[in-house]
Structure formats: C-alpha cells, structure tokens
Design an enzyme around this catalytic site. Structure first.
Site, PDB file in Angstrom:
ATOM      1  N   VAL A 158       0.832  -1.205   0.000  1.00  0.00           N
ATOM      2  CA  VAL A 158       0.000   0.000   0.000  1.00  0.00           C
ATOM      3  C   VAL A 158       0.868   1.257   0.000  1.00  0.00           C
ATOM      4  O   VAL A 158       0.649   2.186  -0.786  1.00  0.00           O
ATOM      5  CB  VAL A 158      -0.974  -0.016   1.207  1.00  0.00           C
ATOM      6  CG1 VAL A 158      -1.616   1.340   1.415  1.00  0.00           C
ATOM      7  CG2 VAL A 158      -2.035  -1.080   0.996  1.00  0.00           C
ATOM      8  N   ASP A 206      10.765   3.424   5.740  1.00  0.00           N
ATOM      9  CA  ASP A 206      10.452   2.075   6.229  1.00  0.00           C
ATOM     10  C   ASP A 206      11.537   1.668   7.208  1.00  0.00           C
ATOM     11  O   ASP A 206      12.662   2.162   7.134  1.00  0.00           O
ATOM     12  CB  ASP A 206      10.392   1.078   5.050  1.00  0.00           C
ATOM     13  CG  ASP A 206       9.567  -0.150   5.379  1.00  0.00           C
ATOM     14  OD1 ASP A 206       8.437  -0.270   4.861  1.00  0.00           O
ATOM     15  OD2 ASP A 206      10.021  -0.997   6.183  1.00  0.00           O
ATOM     16  N   LYS A 261      14.897  -3.367   2.342  1.00  0.00           N
ATOM     17  CA  LYS A 261      13.859  -2.851   1.435  1.00  0.00           C
ATOM     18  C   LYS A 261      14.231  -1.455   0.941  1.00  0.00           C
ATOM     19  O   LYS A 261      14.141  -1.143  -0.245  1.00  0.00           O
ATOM     20  CB  LYS A 261      12.519  -2.815   2.202  1.00  0.00           C
ATOM     21  CG  LYS A 261      11.303  -2.753   1.333  1.00  0.00           C
ATOM     22  CD  LYS A 261      10.031  -2.815   2.169  1.00  0.00           C
ATOM     23  CE  LYS A 261       9.334  -4.143   2.031  1.00  0.00           C
ATOM     24  NZ  LYS A 261       8.034  -4.196   2.703  1.00  0.00           N
ATOM     25  N   THR A 277      -5.693  -0.468   7.401  1.00  0.00           N
ATOM     26  CA  THR A 277      -7.041  -0.895   7.795  1.00  0.00           C
ATOM     27  C   THR A 277      -7.034  -1.093   9.311  1.00  0.00           C
ATOM     28  O   THR A 277      -6.347  -1.980   9.813  1.00  0.00           O
ATOM     29  CB  THR A 277      -7.405  -2.208   7.072  1.00  0.00           C
ATOM     30  OG1 THR A 277      -7.241  -1.997   5.670  1.00  0.00           O
ATOM     31  CG2 THR A 277      -8.826  -2.636   7.387  1.00  0.00           C
ATOM     32  N   LEU A 319      -7.157  -0.769  -2.925  1.00  0.00           N
ATOM     33  CA  LEU A 319      -6.447  -1.390  -4.053  1.00  0.00           C
ATOM     34  C   LEU A 319      -6.355  -2.902  -3.890  1.00  0.00           C
ATOM     35  O   LEU A 319      -6.407  -3.426  -2.777  1.00  0.00           O
ATOM     36  CB  LEU A 319      -5.045  -0.781  -4.210  1.00  0.00           C
ATOM     37  CG  LEU A 319      -4.009  -0.945  -3.090  1.00  0.00           C
ATOM     38  CD1 LEU A 319      -3.383  -2.323  -3.044  1.00  0.00           C
ATOM     39  CD2 LEU A 319      -2.932   0.097  -3.234  1.00  0.00           C
ATOM     40  N   LYS A 336     -14.380   0.485   4.968  1.00  0.00           N
ATOM     41  CA  LYS A 336     -13.320  -0.451   4.536  1.00  0.00           C
ATOM     42  C   LYS A 336     -13.663  -1.883   4.968  1.00  0.00           C
ATOM     43  O   LYS A 336     -13.587  -2.826   4.178  1.00  0.00           O
ATOM     44  CB  LYS A 336     -11.973   0.004   5.124  1.00  0.00           C
ATOM     45  CG  LYS A 336     -10.830  -0.947   4.873  1.00  0.00           C
ATOM     46  CD  LYS A 336     -10.507  -1.113   3.402  1.00  0.00           C
ATOM     47  CE  LYS A 336      -9.572  -2.288   3.187  1.00  0.00           C
ATOM     48  NZ  LYS A 336      -9.330  -2.585   1.784  1.00  0.00           N
ATOM     49  N   ASN A 376     -14.727  -5.225   2.453  1.00  0.00           N
ATOM     50  CA  ASN A 376     -14.060  -6.527   2.422  1.00  0.00           C
ATOM     51  C   ASN A 376     -14.980  -7.651   2.888  1.00  0.00           C
ATOM     52  O   ASN A 376     -14.935  -8.760   2.358  1.00  0.00           O
ATOM     53  CB  ASN A 376     -12.770  -6.489   3.243  1.00  0.00           C
ATOM     54  CG  ASN A 376     -11.606  -5.958   2.407  1.00  0.00           C
ATOM     55  OD1 ASN A 376     -11.780  -5.684   1.213  1.00  0.00           O
ATOM     56  ND2 ASN A 376     -10.446  -5.818   2.991  1.00  0.00           N
ATOM     57  N   CYS A 431      -5.656  -9.533   3.076  1.00  0.00           N
ATOM     58  CA  CYS A 431      -6.707  -8.673   3.644  1.00  0.00           C
ATOM     59  C   CYS A 431      -7.987  -9.404   4.054  1.00  0.00           C
ATOM     60  O   CYS A 431      -8.414  -9.273   5.205  1.00  0.00           O
ATOM     61  CB  CYS A 431      -7.055  -7.560   2.662  1.00  0.00           C
ATOM     62  SG  CYS A 431      -5.711  -6.373   2.465  1.00  0.00           S
ATOM     63  N   LYS A 462      -3.393 -15.454  -5.485  1.00  0.00           N
ATOM     64  CA  LYS A 462      -3.998 -15.247  -6.802  1.00  0.00           C
ATOM     65  C   LYS A 462      -2.871 -14.953  -7.787  1.00  0.00           C
ATOM     66  O   LYS A 462      -1.726 -14.732  -7.376  1.00  0.00           O
ATOM     67  CB  LYS A 462      -5.017 -14.110  -6.788  1.00  0.00           C
ATOM     68  CG  LYS A 462      -4.420 -12.751  -6.487  1.00  0.00           C
ATOM     69  CD  LYS A 462      -5.474 -11.675  -6.622  1.00  0.00           C
ATOM     70  CE  LYS A 462      -4.913 -10.312  -6.302  1.00  0.00           C
ATOM     71  NZ  LYS A 462      -5.854  -9.241  -6.448  1.00  0.00           N
TER      72      LYS A 462
HETATM   73  P1  NAD Z   1       3.127  -4.609   4.071  1.00  0.00           P
HETATM   74  O1  NAD Z   1       3.464  -5.591   5.122  1.00  0.00           O
HETATM   75  O2  NAD Z   1       3.340  -4.957   2.641  1.00  0.00           O
HETATM   76  O3  NAD Z   1       3.932  -3.235   4.327  1.00  0.00           O
HETATM   77  C1  NAD Z   1       4.004  -2.601   5.545  1.00  0.00           C
HETATM   78  C2  NAD Z   1       5.365  -1.943   5.675  1.00  0.00           C
HETATM   79  O4  NAD Z   1       5.404  -1.177   6.874  1.00  0.00           O
HETATM   80  C3  NAD Z   1       6.525  -2.939   5.786  1.00  0.00           C
HETATM   81  O5  NAD Z   1       7.468  -2.676   4.765  1.00  0.00           O
HETATM   82  C4  NAD Z   1       7.101  -2.688   7.180  1.00  0.00           C
HETATM   83  O6  NAD Z   1       8.508  -2.883   7.235  1.00  0.00           O
HETATM   84  C5  NAD Z   1       6.715  -1.237   7.402  1.00  0.00           C
HETATM   85  N1  NAD Z   1       6.707  -0.802   8.802  1.00  0.00           N
HETATM   86  C6  NAD Z   1       6.241  -1.436   9.892  1.00  0.00           C
HETATM   87  N2  NAD Z   1       6.376  -0.654  10.982  1.00  0.00           N
HETATM   88  C7  NAD Z   1       6.945   0.507  10.575  1.00  0.00           C
HETATM   89  C8  NAD Z   1       7.331   1.702  11.222  1.00  0.00           C
HETATM   90  N3  NAD Z   1       7.190   1.861  12.542  1.00  0.00           N
HETATM   91  N4  NAD Z   1       7.896   2.690  10.495  1.00  0.00           N
HETATM   92  C9  NAD Z   1       8.078   2.546   9.153  1.00  0.00           C
HETATM   93  N5  NAD Z   1       7.717   1.427   8.480  1.00  0.00           N
HETATM   94  C10 NAD Z   1       7.149   0.428   9.174  1.00  0.00           C
HETATM   95  O7  NAD Z   1       1.596  -4.214   4.325  1.00  0.00           O
HETATM   96  P2  NAD Z   1       0.520  -3.786   3.243  1.00  0.00           P
HETATM   97  O8  NAD Z   1       0.015  -5.008   2.543  1.00  0.00           O
HETATM   98  O9  NAD Z   1       1.028  -2.661   2.461  1.00  0.00           O
HETATM   99  O10 NAD Z   1      -0.664  -3.303   4.203  1.00  0.00           O
HETATM  100  C11 NAD Z   1      -0.567  -2.093   4.949  1.00  0.00           C
HETATM  101  C12 NAD Z   1      -1.958  -1.750   5.470  1.00  0.00           C
HETATM  102  O11 NAD Z   1      -2.840  -1.505   4.358  1.00  0.00           O
HETATM  103  C13 NAD Z   1      -2.622  -2.857   6.280  1.00  0.00           C
HETATM  104  O12 NAD Z   1      -3.411  -2.277   7.276  1.00  0.00           O
HETATM  105  C14 NAD Z   1      -3.519  -3.550   5.267  1.00  0.00           C
HETATM  106  O13 NAD Z   1      -4.629  -4.187   5.861  1.00  0.00           O
HETATM  107  C15 NAD Z   1      -3.979  -2.375   4.410  1.00  0.00           C
HETATM  108  N6  NAD Z   1      -4.332  -2.725   3.035  1.00  0.00           N
HETATM  109  C16 NAD Z   1      -3.606  -3.643   2.338  1.00  0.00           C
HETATM  110  C17 NAD Z   1      -3.960  -3.947   1.018  1.00  0.00           C
HETATM  111  C18 NAD Z   1      -3.180  -4.971   0.228  1.00  0.00           C
HETATM  112  O14 NAD Z   1      -3.710  -5.426  -0.814  1.00  0.00           O
HETATM  113  N7  NAD Z   1      -2.007  -5.377   0.641  1.00  0.00           N
HETATM  114  C19 NAD Z   1      -5.056  -3.295   0.420  1.00  0.00           C
HETATM  115  C20 NAD Z   1      -5.751  -2.340   1.153  1.00  0.00           C
HETATM  116  C21 NAD Z   1      -5.398  -2.065   2.462  1.00  0.00           C
END
Ligand code: NAD
Length: 426
Positions: A12, A31, A36, A122, A149, A200, A204, A256, A317
């Site tokens: 995201v 991050d 990364k 979320t 997304l 949200k 879902n 999710c 998927k």
């Molecule tokens: P992800 O695990 O891919 O990425 C999260 C990132 O945050 C990681 O790179 C992690 O290292 C970093 N992080 C953690 N703690 C941190 C901090 N204190 N400071 C800086 N960086 C930090 O997660 P994601 O899939 O991108 O999901 C993020 C949020 O978005 C979640 O709440 C998820 O439910 C929501 N979301 C995800 C999707 C999806 O399809 N993946 C879609 C919509 C919403």
C-alpha cells in the site's frame, strides 16, 4: 505540489508513494526494513506488482520520489504523512494495532505543526479518534483514508479507483487531502472517521460474502448437475449483482480478506452485535479448503497417505508473489497432514526461497512436479498453466487426474488427453 511522507513502504505504502509522485507531489517513503530501503533506493521493487517498477523508476529519475530509513526521517518537513503500516490479526482474530502505535510514537515529535496525518492502514473502527488524541497536542490533524487497491492491479486501482473515502472531523483537512487526488477521476466521499473505517471493513466483508456465496452455489451445482460457470454468467448480467467476484475457487485468502473479516467479527462483538452472517461466510470458506482436499483424495484413488500430488500455484492469486494467507498453502497443509507427498511449482516462488509452511519440495517448472504424480491440483490461475499441453503432462503422471480448483484449464482438452477432470461446481 505537496510534500508527502509515507510511513511503511509495503504494497500500500509504495503504491501510494509512487502514484502520488507520478501525480506531481514530492514524496519521501520511509520504512524500518533496511534491505527494502536499500533496494528501493536503486529502483528495485521488492515484490511483484504490475507497473510499479516503472513508476518508481520515473519518480527516482525526476527526483520526486525518495526512500529513507525510518519513519522519522520520512516525515521531517512534510505537509501530509500517510500511515501505511501492517495491521495483522492477533491469534484471537482481533486486530493487532501495535505497528500503528509504534509508528505514531515514532513520529509524534517530528511531524511539523500544522501537518496532516492520514491513516491508510485498515484499522479497528475508532482508531483514528485514538490517534487524534495523541496528535492534537502537537497541532497535527488526523484523517482516515482507507485503501481499496487489489494486489496485482494496485497501480491501476490507485489511479482509477471506484471511490476515494476521506474520514475527517476537520473538513478543511479533508479538503487538503482531497486536493492531493484532484487529478484522479473518482467520486470523493467525505465522512466522519468512524464511518470511513467502517466502509473499509464493510467492503471486504461484502466481497468475502460474495465469494463464499459463489462457492456455496458451486456445491449446489455439483449436486444438481448445473454448470457453475454458466450460472455465474447468468447471475453477473444482473446489474444489481455485477459479475466481479463471481468466480468459484479454492476459497478466498490473501493479506486482507481473512484478517479483515475476522477483525470485523471482533469489532462487531465489541459493539454488542453477533455478526452470525459473517461468521458463516468464514466457515464456508474453511469448508471450501476441505472440499477441495476431498476432490484431490478422490482424484488420487480415495486415499492421500503416501500419494504424490503435484501442486500448481502457491500465491493467493495470479499477478502477485504474496503468500500471506494463501488458500493454496492452507490446502497444501491439509494434503500434507493427510500424508500426501507434495511437489509444488509457482512462477514467483524460487527453489532457493525459504519453503512456504511445511512445503519442502518447490520445483523450478510445472512439468517436473507431475513426474509419477497420482493427482495434479491447480490452485492459482497463472496464465502459464492454461498454456500447458495436457498430453505432455499426461505422459509424466502415474495417474491422469486433475483437480482444477480455479476452473481455468480447457476441460475438453484435458479430458481428450485422458484426464479425469474435476473443477469447482462443474
Ligand atoms: P506490508 O506488510 O506490505 O507493508 C508494511 C510496511 O510497513 C513494511 O514494509 C514494514 O517494514 C513497514 N513498517 C512497519 N512498521 C513501521 C514503522 N514503525 N515505520 C516505518 N515502516 C514500518 O503491508 P501492506 O500489505 O502494504 O498493508 C498495509 C496496510 O494496508 C494494512 O493495514 C492492510 O490491511 C492495508 N491494506 C492492504 C492492502 C493490500 O492489498 N495489501 C489493500 C488495502 C489495504
């Protein structure tokens, strides 16, 4: 041009950062994952996502997109900061908000007075208000902007969303956030934070309900001899229903839907409502894994102990390399528990990668997994599997039986090659 910070550069966060840079903003992505950040700084996207590499390269080249280690470094001097950290589920199904707590603690002293903190993660309903309490002391407004997304089409979904939801008590702040997206043609719904957070989860939960419904109808189709694919086409023409999310499969999963449905059950419980409908949706999904395993047992001659099963597809998927809560892994786990010997292939999982839960044998091509196999199961709908020549696969197998848990193969071609074919609901 607005100076934007991203806290958490995952699926995201990176999509948000790269797309906002593409829209003309100056974006610093932070991050805590050192590797990364090092890879992103040289334009290497650490996961598979269509078009994202191109936008990251574009942003680095034109100087609008940068990557820094840690949240503090990212938010220094920004006007708007996006929180995009994980919100995984706790063992009891509730939402783990510890990443939100840590990240907000980290940036509270650094975010400039007058900045806006936008939460995209979320989060349990009410979280924005809790975070707001922390930030009101330092003159920062907190806004909710849930993300919808889908992995595999994240850039497309971000730039062409069905809607943009902004939850804010402060309508001026809502307007500033809306202005960031002014070049995106989509309806903007401004509401209060609690409603935004609820939208949200409701979205879902509804999608999961649709998918479980389809799999339940598929079971009925098998019983009555109907063809689920035709039934879904007939259903999808109805504009009140629409054809999206009407494909039967091995069960839903991913990063999710599982955690957000369980999260909503717990949120509802906390609010005094027993969400029986959603509990059943989750149960139907778990049953689907078992139903698919029963098909493989049948395909392998009524027994799984000691049988060799070829597994095609491990990600939840096609179009993503995300294995989080993948139904393929759940099903592979059940097959292993019943004594099957599994050889698996997925185009995004390398043979040297750490083996996904309990699966030791990941091979580098689909054909080798079929050598002497008693059954083949297709669990992810990668194009590559549709292009496989059934007669060539047949020559490798000990027993010509295929379970197509995605209804993705050309059934007639596989039957002509001598396969006993089982799909879902047909
Ligand atoms: P992800 O695990 O891919 O990425 C999260 C990132 O945050 C990681 O790179 C992690 O290292 C970093 N992080 C953690 N703690 C941190 C901090 N204190 N400071 C800086 N960086 C930090 O997660 P994601 O899939 O991108 O999901 C993020 C949020 O978005 C979640 O709440 C998820 O439910 C929501 N979301 C995800 C999707 C999806 O399809 N993946 C879609 C919509 C919403």
């Amino acid at each position: 041009m607005t100076r934007v910070a991203i806290v958490g550069t995952g699926y995201v966060g990176l999509t948000t950062g790269a797309c906002l840079a593409h829209l003309g903003h100056e974006v610093a992505c932070g991050d805590i994952d050192e590797e990364k950040i090092a890879r992103l700084s040289v334009g290497e996207v650490p996961f598979l996502e269509d078009q994202l590499g191109r936008l990251v390269a574009e942003g680095i080249d034109n100087g609008r997109l940068s990557f820094v280690l840690g949240a503090k470094a990212a938010v220094a001097g920004c006007e708007i900061a996006f929180l995009c950290v994980p919100t995984p589920q706790n063992p009891d199904g509730s939402v783990d908000v510890s990443f939100i707590e840590t990240a907000t603690r980290d940036i509270v002293d650094v975010l400039p007075n007058g900045a806006i903190l936008v939460n995209k993660s979320t989060v349990p309903v009410g979280t924005t208000r809790v975070v707001e309490k922390v930030f009101e002391q330092v003159g920062v407004t907190v806004v909710s902007n849930p993300e919808f997304l889908r992995e595999g089409s994240a850039v497309q979904d971000f730039l062409h969303p069905d809607r943009i939801v902004i939850g804010a008590e402060d309508r001026v702040a809502a307007g500033v956030v809306a202005a960031l997206f002014k070049d995106i043609a989509a309806p903007v719904l401004v509401t209060d934070p609690v409603s935004a957070e609820t939208i949200k989860y409701a979205a879902n939960a509804f999608l999961a309900t649709k998918l479980s419904f389809v799999n339940a109808i598929a079971a009925v189709c098998e019983g009555v001899g109907a063809n689920v694919d035709d039934v879904m086409v007939g259903l999808g023409y109805d504009h009140r229903i629409r054809s999206d999310y009407l494909r039967p499969g091995p069960g839903w999963g991913g990063s999710c839907l599982p955690k957000d449905t369980r999260g909503l059950v717990r949120i509802a419980e906390g609010a005094g409502y027993d969400f029986r409908l959603l509990k059943s949706v989750i149960e139907v999904n778990e049953e689907q894994f078992t139903r698919v395993v029963a098909k493989v047992r049948d395909a392998a001659g009524g027994e799984l102990e000691g049988r060799a099963v070829a597994v095609w597809g491990l990600t939840f998927k096609a179009g993503t390399n995300d294995l989080r809560d993948s139904p393929a892994l759940a099903i592979a786990g059940l097959l292993l528990a019943d004594g099957a010997k599994i050889r698996a292939y997925d185009p995004t999982v390398g043979t040297d990668d750490p083996p996904p839960v309990g699966l030791v044998d990941v091979l580098g091509d689909p054909m080798s997994t079929c050598e002497g196999a008693d059954a083949l199961i297709v669990l992810t709908d990668w194009d590559e599997f549709r292009r496989m020549e059934p007669s060539a696969v047949a020559e490798r197998m000990a027993n010509r039986a295929v379970v197509d848990a995605r209804n993705t193969l050309d059934r007639q071609a596989w039957e002509r090659a001598g396969f006993d074919y089982q799909g879902i609901g047909c």
